[in-house]
Every structure is written in C-alpha cells, then in structure tokens.
Design a protein around this motif. Structure first.
Motif, PDB file in Angstrom:
ATOM      1  N   PHE A   4       0.836  -1.185   0.000  1.00  0.00           N
ATOM      2  CA  PHE A   4       0.000   0.000   0.000  1.00  0.00           C
ATOM      3  C   PHE A   4       0.878   1.245   0.000  1.00  0.00           C
ATOM      4  O   PHE A   4       1.855   1.314   0.755  1.00  0.00           O
ATOM      5  CB  PHE A   4      -0.914   0.015   1.221  1.00  0.00           C
ATOM      6  CG  PHE A   4      -1.938  -1.076   1.197  1.00  0.00           C
ATOM      7  CD1 PHE A   4      -3.078  -0.944   0.414  1.00  0.00           C
ATOM      8  CD2 PHE A   4      -1.765  -2.233   1.930  1.00  0.00           C
ATOM      9  CE1 PHE A   4      -4.020  -1.953   0.378  1.00  0.00           C
ATOM     10  CE2 PHE A   4      -2.695  -3.243   1.898  1.00  0.00           C
ATOM     11  CZ  PHE A   4      -3.828  -3.104   1.123  1.00  0.00           C
ATOM     12  N   GLN A   5       0.518   2.202  -0.844  1.00  0.00           N
ATOM     13  CA  GLN A   5       1.264   3.451  -0.892  1.00  0.00           C
ATOM     14  C   GLN A   5       0.699   4.428   0.131  1.00  0.00           C
ATOM     15  O   GLN A   5      -0.480   4.398   0.445  1.00  0.00           O
ATOM     16  CB  GLN A   5       1.173   4.070  -2.282  1.00  0.00           C
ATOM     17  CG  GLN A   5       1.894   3.267  -3.326  1.00  0.00           C
ATOM     18  CD  GLN A   5       1.841   3.959  -4.675  1.00  0.00           C
ATOM     19  OE1 GLN A   5       1.032   4.843  -4.898  1.00  0.00           O
ATOM     20  NE2 GLN A   5       2.699   3.547  -5.575  1.00  0.00           N
ATOM     21  N   SER A   6       1.555   5.281   0.610  1.00  0.00           N
ATOM     22  CA  SER A   6       1.153   6.265   1.602  1.00  0.00           C
ATOM     23  C   SER A   6       0.248   7.313   0.963  1.00  0.00           C
ATOM     24  O   SER A   6       0.461   7.737  -0.178  1.00  0.00           O
ATOM     25  CB  SER A   6       2.375   6.957   2.195  1.00  0.00           C
ATOM     26  OG  SER A   6       1.983   8.020   3.018  1.00  0.00           O
ATOM     27  N   HIS A   7      -0.766   7.748   1.703  1.00  0.00           N
ATOM     28  CA  HIS A   7      -1.639   8.811   1.217  1.00  0.00           C
ATOM     29  C   HIS A   7      -1.037  10.183   1.472  1.00  0.00           C
ATOM     30  O   HIS A   7      -1.567  11.183   1.007  1.00  0.00           O
ATOM     31  CB  HIS A   7      -3.007   8.726   1.896  1.00  0.00           C
ATOM     32  CG  HIS A   7      -3.782   7.523   1.484  1.00  0.00           C
ATOM     33  ND1 HIS A   7      -4.390   7.429   0.259  1.00  0.00           N
ATOM     34  CD2 HIS A   7      -4.031   6.361   2.122  1.00  0.00           C
ATOM     35  CE1 HIS A   7      -4.991   6.257   0.166  1.00  0.00           C
ATOM     36  NE2 HIS A   7      -4.789   5.587   1.278  1.00  0.00           N
ATOM     37  N   TYR A   8       0.026  10.247   2.235  1.00  0.00           N
ATOM     38  CA  TYR A   8       0.647  11.516   2.588  1.00  0.00           C
ATOM     39  C   TYR A   8       1.678  11.965   1.560  1.00  0.00           C
ATOM     40  O   TYR A   8       2.059  13.131   1.535  1.00  0.00           O
ATOM     41  CB  TYR A   8       1.304  11.426   3.958  1.00  0.00           C
ATOM     42  CG  TYR A   8       0.303  11.181   5.054  1.00  0.00           C
ATOM     43  CD1 TYR A   8      -0.651  12.128   5.369  1.00  0.00           C
ATOM     44  CD2 TYR A   8       0.313   9.994   5.763  1.00  0.00           C
ATOM     45  CE1 TYR A   8      -1.581  11.901   6.358  1.00  0.00           C
ATOM     46  CE2 TYR A   8      -0.612   9.759   6.749  1.00  0.00           C
ATOM     47  CZ  TYR A   8      -1.548  10.721   7.051  1.00  0.00           C
ATOM     48  OH  TYR A   8      -2.465  10.489   8.034  1.00  0.00           O
ATOM     49  N   PRO A  10       2.527  12.707  -2.282  1.00  0.00           N
ATOM     50  CA  PRO A  10       1.884  12.859  -3.594  1.00  0.00           C
ATOM     51  C   PRO A  10       2.525  11.936  -4.632  1.00  0.00           C
ATOM     52  O   PRO A  10       3.735  11.752  -4.646  1.00  0.00           O
ATOM     53  CB  PRO A  10       2.119  14.321  -3.960  1.00  0.00           C
ATOM     54  CG  PRO A  10       2.731  14.970  -2.796  1.00  0.00           C
ATOM     55  CD  PRO A  10       3.166  13.928  -1.841  1.00  0.00           C
ATOM     56  N   ARG A  11       1.704  11.378  -5.498  1.00  0.00           N
ATOM     57  CA  ARG A  11       2.198  10.407  -6.484  1.00  0.00           C
ATOM     58  C   ARG A  11       2.467  11.019  -7.851  1.00  0.00           C
ATOM     59  O   ARG A  11       3.155  10.420  -8.667  1.00  0.00           O
ATOM     60  CB  ARG A  11       1.172   9.281  -6.631  1.00  0.00           C
ATOM     61  CG  ARG A  11       0.974   8.550  -5.360  1.00  0.00           C
ATOM     62  CD  ARG A  11      -0.002   7.416  -5.541  1.00  0.00           C
ATOM     63  NE  ARG A  11      -0.364   6.924  -4.228  1.00  0.00           N
ATOM     64  CZ  ARG A  11      -1.592   6.718  -3.821  1.00  0.00           C
ATOM     65  NH1 ARG A  11      -2.591   6.926  -4.634  1.00  0.00           N
ATOM     66  NH2 ARG A  11      -1.827   6.281  -2.618  1.00  0.00           N
ATOM     67  N   GLY A  15       0.678  16.815  -8.087  1.00  0.00           N
ATOM     68  CA  GLY A  15       0.480  16.681  -6.653  1.00  0.00           C
ATOM     69  C   GLY A  15       1.652  17.246  -5.869  1.00  0.00           C
ATOM     70  O   GLY A  15       1.481  17.947  -4.871  1.00  0.00           O
ATOM     71  N   ARG A  70      -8.088  20.408  -5.815  1.00  0.00           N
ATOM     72  CA  ARG A  70      -9.364  19.680  -5.832  1.00  0.00           C
ATOM     73  C   ARG A  70      -9.914  19.544  -7.252  1.00  0.00           C
ATOM     74  O   ARG A  70     -10.430  18.499  -7.631  1.00  0.00           O
ATOM     75  CB  ARG A  70     -10.373  20.390  -4.951  1.00  0.00           C
ATOM     76  CG  ARG A  70     -11.678  19.665  -4.925  1.00  0.00           C
ATOM     77  CD  ARG A  70     -12.706  20.396  -4.144  1.00  0.00           C
ATOM     78  NE  ARG A  70     -13.995  19.800  -4.436  1.00  0.00           N
ATOM     79  CZ  ARG A  70     -14.913  19.595  -3.537  1.00  0.00           C
ATOM     80  NH1 ARG A  70     -14.731  19.980  -2.313  1.00  0.00           N
ATOM     81  NH2 ARG A  70     -16.048  19.053  -3.885  1.00  0.00           N
ATOM     82  N   ARG A  73      -8.286  16.836  -8.943  1.00  0.00           N
ATOM     83  CA  ARG A  73      -8.432  15.591  -8.183  1.00  0.00           C
ATOM     84  C   ARG A  73      -7.103  15.034  -7.714  1.00  0.00           C
ATOM     85  O   ARG A  73      -6.774  13.861  -7.919  1.00  0.00           O
ATOM     86  CB  ARG A  73      -9.174  14.545  -8.990  1.00  0.00           C
ATOM     87  CG  ARG A  73     -10.580  14.940  -9.304  1.00  0.00           C
ATOM     88  CD  ARG A  73     -11.259  13.889 -10.153  1.00  0.00           C
ATOM     89  NE  ARG A  73     -12.605  14.314 -10.484  1.00  0.00           N
ATOM     90  CZ  ARG A  73     -13.677  13.703 -10.031  1.00  0.00           C
ATOM     91  NH1 ARG A  73     -13.578  12.652  -9.266  1.00  0.00           N
ATOM     92  NH2 ARG A  73     -14.855  14.143 -10.378  1.00  0.00           N
TER      93      ARG A  73
END
Length: 74
Positions: A4-8, A10-11, A15, A70, A73
């Motif tokens: 799982f990649q971190s949500h913190y 940016p990918r 981002g 936003r 997205r």
C-alpha cells in the motif's frame, strides 16, 4: 502480498507541485516571516492595515492552491 502506498506522499508531478506551492505560501503566513515582512500598520490598503491585507492575500492564494488541487483531483 500487495504493498500500500502512503496517502501523505503525492504520487504525481502536479500533486508534488500543489504541496510545494502550499507549503511555500504557508511559510509566509507564519512567524518569523510574517513579523519581518508583514508586521506593519502603515500603509493602509483598501481601508485595512498592511498586515491584514498581507495575510488576506496569502490566505486567498492558499485557498486558490487547494481549489486547484481539488479541481484536478489530486
């Protein structure tokens, strides 16, 4: 097993740009920079002291970065 990649973190490039822009602008609203740059009463801009106009401008820019992120997205 799935990683799982971190949500913190940016990918995407956009981002990372949004996070860097937000942090860069946010620094200008915090001490000691706000004390060095914006801590003045004179001149008055639009009927408010310079400090309030300075902070208002940077807060609007911060909101603009969040709305842009936003919209895309991120």
């Amino acid at each position: 097993m799935r990683r799982f990649q971190s949500h913190y973190i940016p990918r995407t490039r956009n981002g990372r740009l949004a996070v860097a822009s937000f942090v860069f602008l946010f620094v200008f609203t915090q001490p000691p920079l706000v004390f060095w740059i914006g801590n003045r009463v004179e001149p008055w801009i639009g009927g408010v002291p310079f400090l309030y106009a300075y902070l208002l401008a940077f807060y609007w820019l911060l909101i603009g970065v969040l709305l842009w992120a936003r919209k895309h997205r991120l």
